[in-house]
Write a protein that holds these residues in place. Structure first.
Motif, PDB file in Angstrom:
ATOM      1  N   ALA A  36       0.829  -1.199   0.000  1.00 32.74           N
ATOM      2  CA  ALA A  36       0.000   0.000   0.000  1.00 32.74           C
ATOM      3  C   ALA A  36       0.865   1.251   0.000  1.00 32.74           C
ATOM      4  CB  ALA A  36      -0.916  -0.005   1.214  1.00 32.74           C
ATOM      5  N   LEU A  37       1.933   1.253   0.816  1.00 31.76           N
ATOM      6  CA  LEU A  37       2.847   2.407   0.852  1.00 31.76           C
ATOM      7  C   LEU A  37       3.496   2.613  -0.512  1.00 31.76           C
ATOM      8  CD1 LEU A  37       4.607   1.811   4.292  1.00 31.76           C
ATOM      9  CD2 LEU A  37       3.127   3.732   3.711  1.00 31.76           C
ATOM     10  N   GLY A  38       3.969   1.496  -1.092  1.00 30.27           N
ATOM     11  CA  GLY A  38       4.600   1.583  -2.408  1.00 30.27           C
ATOM     12  C   GLY A  38       3.624   2.055  -3.464  1.00 30.27           C
ATOM     13  N   GLY A  39       2.397   1.550  -3.387  1.00 29.04           N
ATOM     14  CA  GLY A  39       1.384   1.946  -4.362  1.00 29.04           C
ATOM     15  C   GLY A  39       1.083   3.427  -4.272  1.00 29.04           C
ATOM     16  N   LEU A  40       0.977   3.933  -3.035  1.00 32.23           N
ATOM     17  CA  LEU A  40       0.704   5.363  -2.867  1.00 32.23           C
ATOM     18  C   LEU A  40       1.863   6.200  -3.408  1.00 32.23           C
ATOM     19  CD1 LEU A  40      -0.946   5.483   0.646  1.00 32.23           C
ATOM     20  CD2 LEU A  40      -1.996   6.008  -1.555  1.00 32.23           C
ATOM     21  N   LEU A  41       3.087   5.715  -3.176  1.00 35.06           N
ATOM     22  CA  LEU A  41       4.265   6.421  -3.680  1.00 35.06           C
ATOM     23  C   LEU A  41       4.221   6.494  -5.204  1.00 35.06           C
ATOM     24  CD1 LEU A  41       6.783   7.630  -2.430  1.00 35.06           C
ATOM     25  CD2 LEU A  41       7.969   5.495  -2.859  1.00 35.06           C
ATOM     26  N   LEU A  42       3.921   5.353  -5.814  1.00 29.15           N
ATOM     27  CA  LEU A  42       3.821   5.292  -7.271  1.00 29.15           C
ATOM     28  C   LEU A  42       2.750   6.242  -7.771  1.00 29.15           C
ATOM     29  CD1 LEU A  42       4.771   3.931  -9.832  1.00 29.15           C
ATOM     30  CD2 LEU A  42       3.054   2.158  -9.473  1.00 29.15           C
ATOM     31  N   LEU A  43       1.602   6.219  -7.074  1.00 26.53           N
ATOM     32  CA  LEU A  43       0.510   7.098  -7.468  1.00 26.53           C
ATOM     33  C   LEU A  43       0.945   8.553  -7.367  1.00 26.53           C
ATOM     34  CD1 LEU A  43      -2.531   6.805  -8.186  1.00 26.53           C
ATOM     35  CD2 LEU A  43      -2.989   7.493  -5.836  1.00 26.53           C
ATOM     36  N   GLY A  44       1.642   8.889  -6.268  1.00 21.91           N
ATOM     37  CA  GLY A  44       2.111  10.263  -6.091  1.00 21.91           C
ATOM     38  C   GLY A  44       3.022  10.691  -7.232  1.00 21.91           C
ATOM     39  N   VAL A  45       3.950   9.804  -7.605  1.00 20.23           N
ATOM     40  CA  VAL A  45       4.880  10.120  -8.685  1.00 20.23           C
ATOM     41  C   VAL A  45       4.120  10.318  -9.995  1.00 20.23           C
ATOM     42  CG1 VAL A  45       6.719   9.171 -10.109  1.00 20.23           C
ATOM     43  CG2 VAL A  45       6.871   9.018  -7.643  1.00 20.23           C
ATOM     44  N   LEU A  46       3.124   9.449 -10.233  1.00 23.20           N
ATOM     45  CA  LEU A  46       2.344   9.574 -11.471  1.00 23.20           C
ATOM     46  C   LEU A  46       1.594  10.898 -11.495  1.00 23.20           C
ATOM     47  CD1 LEU A  46       1.000   5.952 -11.994  1.00 23.20           C
ATOM     48  CD2 LEU A  46       2.826   7.137 -13.203  1.00 23.20           C
ATOM     49  N   VAL A  47       1.044  11.276 -10.338  1.00 23.61           N
ATOM     50  CA  VAL A  47       0.318  12.551 -10.287  1.00 23.61           C
ATOM     51  C   VAL A  47       1.262  13.716 -10.601  1.00 23.61           C
ATOM     52  CG1 VAL A  47      -0.813  14.172  -8.732  1.00 23.61           C
ATOM     53  CG2 VAL A  47      -1.495  11.785  -8.731  1.00 23.61           C
ATOM     54  N   LEU A  48       2.458  13.656  -9.981  1.00 23.84           N
ATOM     55  CA  LEU A  48       3.436  14.719 -10.244  1.00 23.84           C
ATOM     56  C   LEU A  48       3.813  14.757 -11.724  1.00 23.84           C
ATOM     57  CD1 LEU A  48       5.775  14.476  -7.194  1.00 23.84           C
ATOM     58  CD2 LEU A  48       4.462  16.451  -7.923  1.00 23.84           C
ATOM     59  N   TYR A  49       4.001  13.598 -12.283  1.00 26.81           N
ATOM     60  CA  TYR A  49       4.348  13.473 -13.697  1.00 26.81           C
ATOM     61  C   TYR A  49       3.251  14.092 -14.559  1.00 26.81           C
ATOM     62  CZ  TYR A  49       6.757  11.095 -17.502  1.00 26.81           C
ATOM     63  OH  TYR A  49       7.470  10.808 -18.608  1.00 26.81           O
ATOM     64  N   TRP A  50       2.013  13.778 -14.189  1.00 29.59           N
ATOM     65  CA  TRP A  50       0.875  14.299 -14.930  1.00 29.59           C
ATOM     66  C   TRP A  50       0.822  15.826 -14.827  1.00 29.59           C
ATOM     67  CZ3 TRP A  50      -3.570  16.768 -12.958  1.00 29.59           C
ATOM     68  CH2 TRP A  50      -4.607  16.964 -13.869  1.00 29.59           C
ATOM     69  N   LEU A  51       1.042  16.326 -13.582  1.00 38.19           N
ATOM     70  CA  LEU A  51       1.052  17.773 -13.378  1.00 38.19           C
ATOM     71  C   LEU A  51       2.139  18.425 -14.236  1.00 38.19           C
ATOM     72  CD1 LEU A  51       0.605  18.574  -9.600  1.00 38.19           C
ATOM     73  CD2 LEU A  51      -0.686  19.471 -11.529  1.00 38.19           C
ATOM     74  N   TYR A  52       3.305  17.798 -14.216  1.00 39.05           N
ATOM     75  CA  TYR A  52       4.431  18.323 -14.984  1.00 39.05           C
ATOM     76  C   TYR A  52       4.076  18.384 -16.459  1.00 39.05           C
ATOM     77  CZ  TYR A  52       9.120  18.705 -16.859  1.00 39.05           C
ATOM     78  OH  TYR A  52      10.225  19.125 -17.537  1.00 39.05           O
TER      79      TYR A  52
END
Ligand code: ATP
Ligand code: MG
Lengths: 436, 363
Positions: free
Chosen positions: A408-424
């Protein structure tokens, strides 16, 4: 004439006076639609191209995507209770409405299944799983199972409550019920410092157990800081690399790449040697008289250590994209700006820096994503305050064996990175990025 | 050539060396008048760009002085020189639109938004690109980019504009059109333009004066017609237009003419431009279009037998390679007018020319 006609754009061809179908479809000389022919021609190339990437694709699929998918699946996967005490769980869901205690039949079934699992030495799994929900439940389950398997007698309800009075509280049964579904959000909730209470509502974890949100914030903050530091240090180096004469720039490039050629562990331990309280830097400062011998500065085994070591290790990932973009910027642009009346700093800011943005973007994203998931360095030099979220993931993978929470922690981290990527992507545009 | 009094730009004994071993520019003396269109013409590597860069301030002379409007400028940094420059590859800023590119010199000068918009608009209209202001340089054709670069170099109204092979990357038609437009802009604005090219046709059609560069030295500085018709040395004669070359030894000097014995013994009367006197070697240069075919005997001082080796139909003229005086590379151009001589391969003809068209130069 027919040849020329079929080569015209469809608009012209459809009105054409010459022979052949005039339905607006482009055709080759023998009347096959152009698109079909083109597809046929391209298919062969596609097959070849596909064949070329197939080994790599399979490799990535087997060694990377599939394990990651399986790991992420564990964040919601919850098979323990369904496998170990399936009839109890089913009966509990059927007959108990959350008010008071469940029927005697539930106690009977549980006792039966407990004895069965105890004999095959599997009952501890149930205890461990329930312990994630509430501390102390593991020992409750194991001691109860041991007692009823050896010497207790029915009626089971009374026997259970006699062994431990928690069996006479609806909370215990509520927790069992919440932990029962085949798929659960409770790991994800735990990763966000939340949990189900025994009635199934989502509440915060008790104050002293809230760590993960703080950890996520710290990870993002340190990663951001490391990115900014890498940019501040890497930009001038990239500029030098791109503008020095060949010989010097090659030498400098070797220095920049040197970290890649030494082991990560060696580099990290070097920082320990340099920065520890009895280390080289402190010794020098004491010797020079900057600090007193008992006033030695703690520069490692804390956040500062993590930041310094990570900045050092990730610097090349910032320098290289910036350098490769700077290399392509024509010096005549700066000259043009100056001939048009801009002072050198102005020309640099107006004309040079904007053109390096693709490199800055690529380098920053690279460094940020790498540091968000960084593990070894914080583990070695981070002490207590320099740990990042990945260290906790590792802890749950290796020590506590709570793989659900780790996932779950890893999944949230991945999700966070994807969101940042999307924002970028929304703000800057991925296509503007240049890695080299 | 009359001396320029009160030159706008003056190169005074300028020398330039990049490596301290070879001189790229050797003792350059050059005066440029206000409002002039001066072209630096020369083969690749002859130091043209170097001269422009010294004038713009991106390179400093190793020796000598450059004066702008009467003042030495070696201490003035490029951004204070107020010289407009069009670079060889345009150097448009790729991250700015056309409007922003053209507005940049005004922006750094702190000119207000409205005034800026007005002047950018006027500059873009002048180069006929008013409708493309919102585009990025990458979305423009080569000719359009070139015009943006020009508008950008002119928008802040510099008194001096430097152009470094601005038309180098364009195709022939666009090139000719741009040459015309540049000339037109020069005439309307009255700015001084220093233009670099290695295309001699371009130099001839556009310039008030041309400085022919070779090996870091100005070989000749003259008006186009003078340069073409009266090249003062062998390099210029070869570089500007097509020329037939005849080698020989000066036999005697007769007023402005000289008699030259070619290497296979034919005597030729030529204009004595730059020979070392009787006994010296000379190279005579003769324009292919100045040669007559089968002239009336006695009408020309030089009449020689020739054999037609090759005939090429070019359109506006017929080009023929002949064997004359033992040389097989003698070119004759016959204008394609109604009654022109029809040459055939292998035909034996006589060709002739006037002494004044055949210039005896240093060998
Ligand atoms: N920055 C430099 N460092 C060293 N040598 C240089 C430099 N720039 C030019 N040179 C040398 O100076 C000579 C003249 O160069 P320059 O660029 O002025 O030629 P050019 O006449 O503009 O040629 P082209 O028509 O090819 O543009 C060349 O031999 C070149 O190699
Ligand atoms: Mg040049």
């Amino acid at each position: 004439m027919a040849t020329a006609q079929s080569a015209l754009p469809s608009g012209a061809a459809s009105g054409g006076p010459s022979g052949g179908p005039t339905d607006g479809v482009l055709r080759t000389n023998d009347g096959v639609p152009l698109k079909t022919t083109l597809r046929r021609v391209n298919r062969r190339q596609k097959i070849i191209a596909f064949g070329l990437v197939l080994p790599l694709f399979l490799f990535i699929l087997i060694t990377f995507l599939a394990p990651i998918g399986m790991m992420l699946f564990r964040a919601v996967d919850n098979p323990v209770l369904q496998e170990q005490i399936p009839r109890t769980v089913a009966l509990l869901n059927e007959t108990w409405d959350g008010e008071g205690l469940p029927d005697d039949a539930v106690y009977d079934t549980l006792a039966e299944e407990m004895i069965q699992q105890y004999k095959v030495r599997e009952i501890a799994k149930v205890g461990t799983r329930l312990n994630y929900e509430q501390g102390g439940l593991r020992s409750l389950i194991t001691s109860t199972a041991r007692t009823i398997a050896r010497r207790a007698e029915p009626p089971w309800k009374e026997a259970f409550i006699k062994i431990d009075e928690r069996w006479g509280e609806p909370e215990t049964w509520g927790i069992i019920q919440n932990a029962a579904p085949r798929y659960t959000l409770s790991f994800v909730l735990a990763a966000l410092d939340l949990r189900y209470d025994w009635q199934g509502d989502i509440v915060s974890q008790p104050e002293n157990e809230q760590i993960y949100v703080k950890m996520f914030v710290r990870t993002i903050w340190i990663s951001g800081l490391v990115t900014v530091l890498c940019l501040a240090l890497g930009f001038p180096v990239g500029y030098l690399l791109a503008n020095l004469p060949m010989r010097q720039s090659n030498l400098l490039m070797i220095l920049v790449l040197l970290p890649f050629w030494t082991s990560l562990l060696v580099r990290t331990t070097t920082w320990i040697v340099l920065l520890q309280t009895e280390g080289v830097l402190n010794d020098i400062m004491v010797w020079v008289g900057l600090i007193s011998d008992d006033g030695r500065v703690q520069m490692i085994y804390n956040q500062l250590g993590t930041i310094i070591a990570m900045t050092h290790i990730l610097l090349p990932f910032m320098v290289l994209p910036i350098f490769s973009v700077m290399k392509t910027i024509s010096p005549s642009h700066m000259r043009a700006a100056r001939s048009l009346g801009a002072t050198p700093p102005r020309a640099f800011w107006d004309v040079y820096v904007p053109q390096t943005l693709p490199g800055i973007g690529a380098g920053s994203i690279l460094v940020f994503i790498l540091s968000v998931g960084y593990y070894i360095t914080p583990a070695l030099v981070g002490g207590r305050t320099g740990q990042l979220i990945s260290n906790f993931i590792a802890y749950h993978m290796q020590k506590s064996l709570n793989w659900g929470l780790a996932a779950a922690l890893g999944g949230l981290l991945l999700l966070g990175v994807l969101v940042l990527y999307w924002l970028y992507n929304r703000l800057v545009g991925i296509d503007k990025m240049k890695f080299g | 050539m009359a001396e320029i009094t009160d030159p706008f730009v003056r190169f005074q004994n300028v020398q330039k060396s990049y490596d301290g071993e070879t001189l790229v520019v050797k003792n350059l003396q050059l005066d440029i008048a206000k409002g002039e269109f001066l072209t630096l013409l020369g083969p690749s590597g002859s130091g043209k760009t170097t001269c422009l860069m010294m004038l713009a301030g991106f390179e400093s002379p190793t020796h000598g002085e450059i004066m702008l409007d009467g003042h030495p400028i070696h201490n003035v940094p490029p951004h204070k020189r107020g010289i407009g420059m069009v670079f060889q590859n345009y150097a448009l800023f790729p991250h700015m639109t056309v409007t922003e590119n053209v507005g940049y010199p005004l922006k750094v000068r702190g000119i207000g938004r409205n005034e800026m918009a007005r002047r950018v608009d006027r500059a873009l209209t002048m180069v006929e690109l008013g409708h493309l202001g919102g585009r990025r340089p990458a979305q423009l054709s080569g000719g359009q980019q070139q015009r943006v670069a020009l508008a950008r170099a002119l928008v802040f109204e510099p008194a001096l504009v430097l152009l470094d092979e601005p038309l180098g990357a364009l195709d022939k038609n666009l090139r000719e059109q741009m040459q015309y437009e540049l000339k037109h802009i020069h005439a309307t604005l009255g700015v001084t333009m220093v233009y670099v090219t290695h295309d001699q046709t371009e130099a001839l059609t556009m310039s008030d004066r041309i400085a022919v560069f070779d090996d870091g030295i100005i070989q000749q500085l003259d008006e186009p017609s003078t340069l073409y018709e009266e090249p003062s040395n062998a390099f210029v004669a070869q570089f500007i237009g097509e020329n037939n070359r005849l080698l020989g030894t000066v036999e005697s000097v007769d007023g402005t003419d000289c008699i030259v014995q070619t290497d296979n013994g034919d005597p030729i009367r030529a204009l004595n431009v730059r020979t070392t006197g009787p006994g010296g070697r000379t190279l005579m240069s003769l324009r292919p279009e100045r040669i007559s075919i089968n002239p009336n005997p006695g009408s020309m001082p030089n009449i020689l037998p020739a054999e037609v080796l090759e005939v090429i139909y070019v359109g506006d003229h017929i080009r023929s390679r002949m064997s004359v005086c033992g040389r097989d590379d003698f070119i004759v151009k016959v204008p394609n007018w109604a009654g022109h001589v029809h040459l055939r391969r292998g035909e034996k003809v006589e060709i002739g020319w006037f002494a004044s068209d055949c210039r005896a130069l240093d060998a």
